[in-house]
Design an enzyme around this catalytic site. Structure first.
Site, short mmCIF file in Angstrom:
data_model
loop_
_atom_site.label_atom_id
_atom_site.label_comp_id
_atom_site.label_asym_id
_atom_site.label_seq_id
_atom_site.Cartn_x
_atom_site.Cartn_y
_atom_site.Cartn_z
N CYS A 111 9.91 6.44 -7.60
CA CYS A 111 8.93 7.11 -6.73
C CYS A 111 9.54 7.67 -5.45
O CYS A 111 8.91 8.48 -4.78
CB CYS A 111 7.79 6.16 -6.41
N HIS A 247 4.04 9.71 -0.77
CA HIS A 247 3.97 9.41 -2.20
C HIS A 247 2.58 8.87 -2.51
O HIS A 247 2.06 7.99 -1.81
CB HIS A 247 5.05 8.37 -2.54
N ASN A 277 -0.72 7.95 -9.87
CA ASN A 277 0.64 7.90 -9.33
C ASN A 277 1.58 8.55 -10.36
O ASN A 277 1.74 8.04 -11.46
CB ASN A 277 1.00 6.42 -9.11
O1 UT7 Z 1 4.91 3.88 -6.79
C1 UT7 Z 1 4.91 2.54 -6.47
C2 UT7 Z 1 4.11 1.88 -7.50
N1 UT7 Z 1 3.29 0.78 -7.27
C3 UT7 Z 1 2.44 0.57 -6.25
O2 UT7 Z 1 2.38 1.24 -5.27
C4 UT7 Z 1 1.52 -0.58 -6.45
C5 UT7 Z 1 1.05 -1.21 -5.17
N2 UT7 Z 1 0.00 -2.17 -5.47
C6 UT7 Z 1 -1.26 -1.80 -5.73
O3 UT7 Z 1 -1.57 -0.63 -5.76
C7 UT7 Z 1 -2.28 -2.89 -5.94
O4 UT7 Z 1 -1.68 -4.13 -5.74
C8 UT7 Z 1 -2.97 -2.87 -7.35
C9 UT7 Z 1 -3.87 -1.65 -7.47
C10 UT7 Z 1 -1.93 -2.83 -8.44
C11 UT7 Z 1 -3.83 -4.09 -7.53
O5 UT7 Z 1 -4.80 -4.14 -6.48
P1 UT7 Z 1 -5.01 -5.46 -5.61
O6 UT7 Z 1 -6.10 -5.19 -4.68
O7 UT7 Z 1 -3.66 -5.82 -5.04
O8 UT7 Z 1 -5.47 -6.48 -6.68
P2 UT7 Z 1 -4.86 -7.92 -7.01
O9 UT7 Z 1 -3.64 -7.79 -7.85
O10 UT7 Z 1 -4.79 -8.73 -5.76
O11 UT7 Z 1 -6.01 -8.52 -7.93
C12 UT7 Z 1 -7.31 -8.83 -7.42
C13 UT7 Z 1 -8.19 -9.24 -8.56
C14 UT7 Z 1 -7.55 -10.28 -9.47
O12 UT7 Z 1 -8.57 -11.13 -9.93
P3 UT7 Z 1 -8.77 -12.58 -9.24
O13 UT7 Z 1 -7.46 -13.29 -9.38
O14 UT7 Z 1 -9.12 -12.31 -7.80
O15 UT7 Z 1 -9.88 -13.16 -10.03
C15 UT7 Z 1 -7.05 -9.45 -10.63
O16 UT7 Z 1 -6.97 -10.20 -11.83
O17 UT7 Z 1 -8.48 -8.11 -9.38
C16 UT7 Z 1 -8.12 -8.39 -10.74
N3 UT7 Z 1 -7.65 -7.15 -11.33
C17 UT7 Z 1 -8.48 -6.27 -11.89
N4 UT7 Z 1 -9.83 -6.29 -12.09
C18 UT7 Z 1 -10.37 -5.21 -12.69
C19 UT7 Z 1 -6.39 -6.66 -11.36
N5 UT7 Z 1 -6.40 -5.46 -11.96
C20 UT7 Z 1 -7.68 -5.20 -12.31
C21 UT7 Z 1 -8.31 -4.12 -12.93
N6 UT7 Z 1 -9.65 -4.15 -13.11
N7 UT7 Z 1 -7.63 -3.02 -13.36
#
Ligand code: UT7
Length: 320
Positions: A111, A247, A277
């Protein structure tokens, strides 16, 4: 000498998957994806390849610049999803364009690829080694995304963006770039071209693994710090910057960077809702959209900033 962007182009496959399409594949919802990422839909290739998308974006950029393919003396393609190991994507793009006088190579910085490619183009032009440069970011991430992993697949899409540079009077401003290979495991995908690849495929390590929380924490801390460092090195002030083209990884990351820098979000254009992305294509696609909408005016100061796998990140100053 400095490289001046004299034309831009972009391309995304017409086929797209919206969040409801993803909700049929994994346990997620349109509401969750919109709120946590800002993504509404992403374009997914049916017939395109990384090279065909790069060629379409490049043709648009050359036309926009009024530059003939044979005038190019350097083509850099930034990609992590090259069609082939050899020849490189840049040589395939050269062949399709008929850019017979260009030297061609690929760059792999995920990225951060377009940002690092921008710096490379500037370095080559300011040294006098090359004059007319085509820089392309093209990614078919749909080929390496784990479509069973809801915590990562919701983010990514396919697309390409390109920019043509010509030399102009000026002094190259300092840029800020970093890499931290020791933290590489938080965003990784192993090659299918290695010994024991069948085992790697079975264990699922040849598709993208992402520790989203760790990447998020890294991005919201390091991206604003890199932009502040850039201001310090260039002597520019944040309030004098017209646009911050970041980005497009997650809308919440962009909002957090704007907040930490105390800069109005209106200066941070976004299109993540439309493409998701697209890794090394994202900055280039956004730049092209802004150019075509007439949002970029001569002399405007623009900060380009990106981060991604490696880990790698940085920021550069561009005068339009
Ligand atoms: O180019 C660089 C590439 N990568 C990035 O920039 C990624 C950077 N990170 C992110 O964008 C975010 O961390 C994500 C979008 C990937 C995830 O969002 P988050 O707010 O950090 O969610 P989380 O991983 O803290 O998960 C929160 C909750 C969890 O459930 P519990 O444990 O609270 O019950 C996950 O299991 O959301 C759940 N979860 C989802 N629920 C519905 C994770 N993914 C999903 C989903 N749909 N797609």
């Amino acid at each position: 000498m400095i490289g001046k962007i004299c034309g831009t182009g972009s391309y995304a496959p017409s086929n797209y998957w919206d969040n409801n399409d993803l909700a049929k594949m994994v346990d997620t919802s349109d509401e969750w994806i919109r709120e946590r990422t800002g993504v509404v839909r992403r374009h997914i290739s049916v017939d395109d390849t990384t090279v065909s998308m790069a060629v379409k974006a490049s043709r648009a950029a050359l036309e926009n610049a009024g530059v003939k393919p044979e005038e190019l003396d350097l083509i850099i393609v930034s990609t992590i999803t090259s069609n082939k190991i050899i020849p490189c994507a840049a040589c395939e793009v050269q062949k399709e364009l008929g850019a017979v006088n260009a030297t061609c190579f690929d760059m792999s910085a995920a990225c951060s690829g377009f940002l690092f490619g921008y710096n490379a183009a500037q370095a080559y032009i300011s040294s006098g080694m090359y004059q007319t440069v085509l820089l392309v970011g093209s990614e078919m991430l749909s080929q390496i995304v784990n479509w069973q992993d809801r915590s990562s697949c919701i983010l990514f899409g396919d697309g390409a963006g390109a920019a043509v540079f010509r030399p102009a009077e000026g002094v190259l401003p300092p840029c800020v770039t970093y890499s931290d290979g020791a933290k590489g495991q938080v965003l990784s995908c192993e090659s299918r071209h290695q010994k024991g690849w069948e085992e790697k495929v079975k264990e699922g390590s040849t598709v993208v693994y992402m520790d989203g929380r760790e990447v998020f924490k890294f991005a919201v801390k390091q991206e604003p710090a890199a932009i502040r460092k850039l201001m310090e090195l260039t002597g520019e002030k944040l309030e004098d910057i017209d646009w911050f083209i970041l980005h497009q990884a997650n809308l919440r990351i962009i909002e957090s960077v704007a907040k930490r820098l105390k800069v109005d979000m209106a200066k941070f254009p976004t299109n993540i809702h439309e493409y998701g992305n697209t890794s090394s294509a994202s900055i280039a696609i956004l730049l092209d959209e802004m150019n075509r909408k007439g949002m970029l005016k001569e002399g405007q100061k623009i900060v380009l900033s990106g981060f991604g796998a490696g880990l790698s990140w940085g920021a550069s100053l561009l005068t339009w």
